[in-house]
Scaffold this motif. Structure first.
Motif, PDB file in Angstrom:
ATOM      1  N   PHE A  10      -7.732   1.270  10.795  1.00 34.19           N
ATOM      2  CA  PHE A  10      -6.956   0.657   9.716  1.00 34.19           C
ATOM      3  C   PHE A  10      -7.892   0.368   8.552  1.00 34.19           C
ATOM      4  CE2 PHE A  10      -4.559  -0.206  13.496  1.00 34.19           C
ATOM      5  CZ  PHE A  10      -3.232  -0.261  13.115  1.00 34.19           C
ATOM      6  N   THR A  11      -7.504   0.804   7.361  1.00 30.83           N
ATOM      7  CA  THR A  11      -8.343   0.528   6.203  1.00 30.83           C
ATOM      8  C   THR A  11      -7.508   0.030   5.025  1.00 30.83           C
ATOM      9  OG1 THR A  11     -10.147   1.374   4.826  1.00 30.83           O
ATOM     10  CG2 THR A  11      -8.309   2.880   5.245  1.00 30.83           C
ATOM     11  N   THR A  12      -8.194  -0.454   4.001  1.00 35.41           N
ATOM     12  CA  THR A  12      -7.542  -1.199   2.926  1.00 35.41           C
ATOM     13  C   THR A  12      -7.311  -0.398   1.652  1.00 35.41           C
ATOM     14  OG1 THR A  12      -9.720  -1.993   2.214  1.00 35.41           O
ATOM     15  CG2 THR A  12      -8.491  -3.383   3.751  1.00 35.41           C
ATOM     16  N   GLY A  93       1.992  -1.596   1.700  1.00 34.54           N
ATOM     17  CA  GLY A  93       0.990  -2.381   0.988  1.00 34.54           C
ATOM     18  C   GLY A  93       1.434  -2.707  -0.424  1.00 34.54           C
ATOM     19  N   LYS A  94       0.789  -3.701  -0.991  1.00 34.33           N
ATOM     20  CA  LYS A  94       1.026  -4.070  -2.390  1.00 34.33           C
ATOM     21  C   LYS A  94      -0.323  -4.282  -3.062  1.00 34.33           C
ATOM     22  CE  LYS A  94       5.598  -6.294  -2.145  1.00 34.33           C
ATOM     23  NZ  LYS A  94       6.368  -7.537  -2.469  1.00 34.33           N
ATOM     24  N   LEU A 103      -3.297  -5.218  -0.533  1.00 33.21           N
ATOM     25  CA  LEU A 103      -3.095  -6.116   0.598  1.00 33.21           C
ATOM     26  C   LEU A 103      -1.948  -5.606   1.461  1.00 33.21           C
ATOM     27  CD1 LEU A 103      -3.485  -9.564  -1.206  1.00 33.21           C
ATOM     28  CD2 LEU A 103      -5.167  -8.408   0.223  1.00 33.21           C
ATOM     29  N   ALA A 104      -2.095  -5.766   2.770  1.00 35.42           N
ATOM     30  CA  ALA A 104      -1.067  -5.320   3.703  1.00 35.42           C
ATOM     31  C   ALA A 104       0.172  -6.194   3.607  1.00 35.42           C
ATOM     32  CB  ALA A 104      -1.621  -5.349   5.123  1.00 35.42           C
ATOM     33  N   HIS A 127     -10.225  -8.864   5.195  1.00 35.27           N
ATOM     34  CA  HIS A 127      -9.224  -8.442   4.205  1.00 35.27           C
ATOM     35  C   HIS A 127      -7.891  -8.107   4.885  1.00 35.27           C
ATOM     36  CE1 HIS A 127      -8.649  -5.859   0.323  1.00 35.27           C
ATOM     37  NE2 HIS A 127      -7.474  -6.089   0.866  1.00 35.27           N
ATOM     38  N   LEU A 128      -7.957  -7.458   6.048  1.00 34.31           N
ATOM     39  CA  LEU A 128      -6.751  -7.033   6.751  1.00 34.31           C
ATOM     40  C   LEU A 128      -6.066  -8.168   7.508  1.00 34.31           C
ATOM     41  CD1 LEU A 128      -8.016  -3.619   8.146  1.00 34.31           C
ATOM     42  CD2 LEU A 128      -6.100  -3.917   6.555  1.00 34.31           C
ATOM     43  N   THR A 129      -6.768  -9.283   7.724  1.00 34.59           N
ATOM     44  CA  THR A 129      -6.195 -10.340   8.562  1.00 34.59           C
ATOM     45  C   THR A 129      -5.992 -11.677   7.856  1.00 34.59           C
ATOM     46  OG1 THR A 129      -8.405 -10.939   9.409  1.00 34.59           O
ATOM     47  CG2 THR A 129      -7.132  -9.323  10.668  1.00 34.59           C
ATOM     48  N   TRP A 130      -6.438 -11.808   6.604  1.00 34.59           N
ATOM     49  CA  TRP A 130      -6.212 -13.073   5.895  1.00 34.59           C
ATOM     50  C   TRP A 130      -4.752 -13.520   6.004  1.00 34.59           C
ATOM     51  CZ3 TRP A 130      -9.062 -10.780   1.112  1.00 34.59           C
ATOM     52  CH2 TRP A 130     -10.440 -11.071   1.182  1.00 34.59           C
TER      53      TRP A 130
END
Length: 467
Positions: A10-12, A93-94, A103-104, A127-130
């Motif tokens: 998973f990447t951002t 994402g947005k 952000l997811a 970044h993926l879990t905030w």
């Protein structure tokens, strides 16, 4: 026949945005799947047309995920030269304008079916879990590996009330990474430290740069002049990417560096200010728009100047080394991986910078050895990744999932505290007001109707509402 490992990365970010978290996970997926011993899926964000226009360069947009996937695969195949054996999935994402990040939206772990959920690699796990609200990553996957790409604390310090924000972000990052990841890999010691993390550069270089370096070595071996140009620097033209440090060094040592001619390549928010600063120098420094680093115009430069200390592992430094150039860079932990290479010269102060720069202008780069070429490659980076995660060992389910999403029946105090902490995050991330306080994009708890439609999630959403 032994069951294959399934690795979901998973990447951002995604192409055509040429940022590190778009490019490096893409190569990682390709090389992990290359030998056919693993099933690999790359999960990347899908943006609406409105957000695509804000993020992707040169007015490139995609009307569908399939069109976007075709673009990505063509770009990658042109660079690796072998058949791609991994899957690509898109999660909603947005784009956050204030964070300049994607952000997811919703629980992105859902795009991997439970029966295929084995190993998850979270590129930029903080970044993926905030704002993650859904099934706990450690519950769904038997192994969750976080790869720390970015020194967020350094970036936040540069903003208003930066020291306070950095202090709070440090604890938030520790919290979410701790409850969602089994293993944490930091690309260099320039990133935030995490309990039990290891430092290992698991990135490689685009093979195109190694091919350029190979041709340069052949020219050197034939006695030809392989490098006919002097010094250059390439990077996004914002002060924090090394321009401030470089121009300060050149300004302070103009008399000693009178023979230096250098070209700066980049585009960005600070382009006008950089050009004005260059005009004040009594040196032959030229400023040019951004170009692809693999462009032939860079092949003949022999010296890459990079005084930046804000990168974690500088991609352009690795690319310049692969092309056979001399690198003069700061003696900083972000450059530790590069110090093993003969052509990487590090300095501790401005006087040493001048000495090494003049020395580089008077000499020729050393020929890149086969061992150095291998260490820069994605083959070697994949070997380092597998070793760091212990996935190079025989396939065993050594890590077991929790018995429930959040509250474990385990008597182990540390596990119980972690489960409770994960439950608190789950609850807090489920309310719009608390999400907004911590900087989430409005209405990002679930994908909106447009994202659902474009990703084909409408039917699933209706079924979930009925349940």
């Amino acid at each position: 026949m032994d069951k294959k490992q399934h690795i979901a990365i998973f990447t951002t970010a995604s192409l055509p945005w040429l940022t590190g978290t778009a490019v490096n996970p893409l190569f990682r997926a390709a090389y992990l799947a290359k030998d056919g011993e693993r099933d690999v899926t790359l999960a990347i964000p899908w943006l609406t047309l409105e957000d695509q226009a804000l993020v992707y360069p040169n007015n490139i947009t995609f009307s569908s995920p399939s069109e976007h996937e075709k673009y990505i695969r063509q770009w990658l195949e042109e660079r690796v030269g072998f058949r791609l054996g991994f899957n690509i999935l898109f999660y909603p994402g947005k784009f956050s304008k204030d964070k300049r990040s994607i952000l997811a939206v919703g629980d992105i772990s859902e795009i991997i079916p439970d029966e295929e959920a084995d190993i998850a690699v979270l590129e930029e796990p903080e970044h993926l879990t905030w704002y993650h609200h859904g099934k706990r990553w450690k519950t769904k996957f038997r192994l969750v590996v976080g790869i720390i790409h970015t020194n967020y604390l350094e970036y936040v310090k540069r903003e208003k009330n930066g020291m306070l924000a950095s202090f709070l972000l440090k604890y938030l990052n520790n919290w979410v990474v701790g409850i969602y990841c089994h293993k944490v890999i930091r690309l260099s010691a320039a990133t935030q430290d995490y309990n039990g993390s290891i430092v290992c550069n698991v990135h490689g270089v685009n093979p195109k740069f190694l091919e350029i370096g190979k041709k340069k070595r052949e020219q050197q071996q034939n006695g030809d002049q392989a490098f006919t140009k002097g010094a250059y620097f390439i990077g996004k033209m914002i002060w924090s990417k090394g321009y401030k440090e470089l121009l300060q060094l050149l300004h302070d040592h103009q008399k000693e560096l009178t023979e230096l001619e250098a070209d700066l390549f980049g585009s960005g928010e600070d382009s006008d200010e950089v050009q004005e600063a260059v005009k004040k120098l009594e040196l032959a420094i030229r400023v040019h728009p951004a170009h692809d680093h693999a462009d032939p115009l860079f092949h003949d430069y022999k010296l890459f100047l990079n005084p930046s200390t804000t990168d974690v592992v500088c991609t352009t430094t690795a690319e310049a080394l692969a092309m056979g150039k001399i690198i003069v860079c700061a003696n900083h932990c972000s450059n530790d991986f590069f110090k093993q290479f003969t052509n990487c010269w590090t300095y501790d102060d401005s006087d040493e910078f001048v000495k090494l720069t003049l020395k580089a202008l008077a000499e020729e780069p050393a020929q890149l050895t086969d061992a150095e070429r291998h260490d820069l490659s994605w083959e070697a980076a994949t070997e380092r990744f597998l070793k760091a995660t212990e996935l190079d060992k025989p396939y065993e389910r050594t890590l077991s999932r929790s018995t429930s999403n959040y509250m474990s029946t385990s008597l182990n105090l540390q596990q119980t505290v972690e489960d409770a902490s994960a439950y608190v995050h789950h609850v807090a991330s489920g309310f719009e007001i608390s999400r907004r306080i911590f900087g989430a994009i409005p209405d990002s708890l679930q994908p909106d109707e447009q994202l659902r439609k474009e990703l084909g999630l409408t039917d699933a959403a209706k079924k979930q509402e009925k349940d």
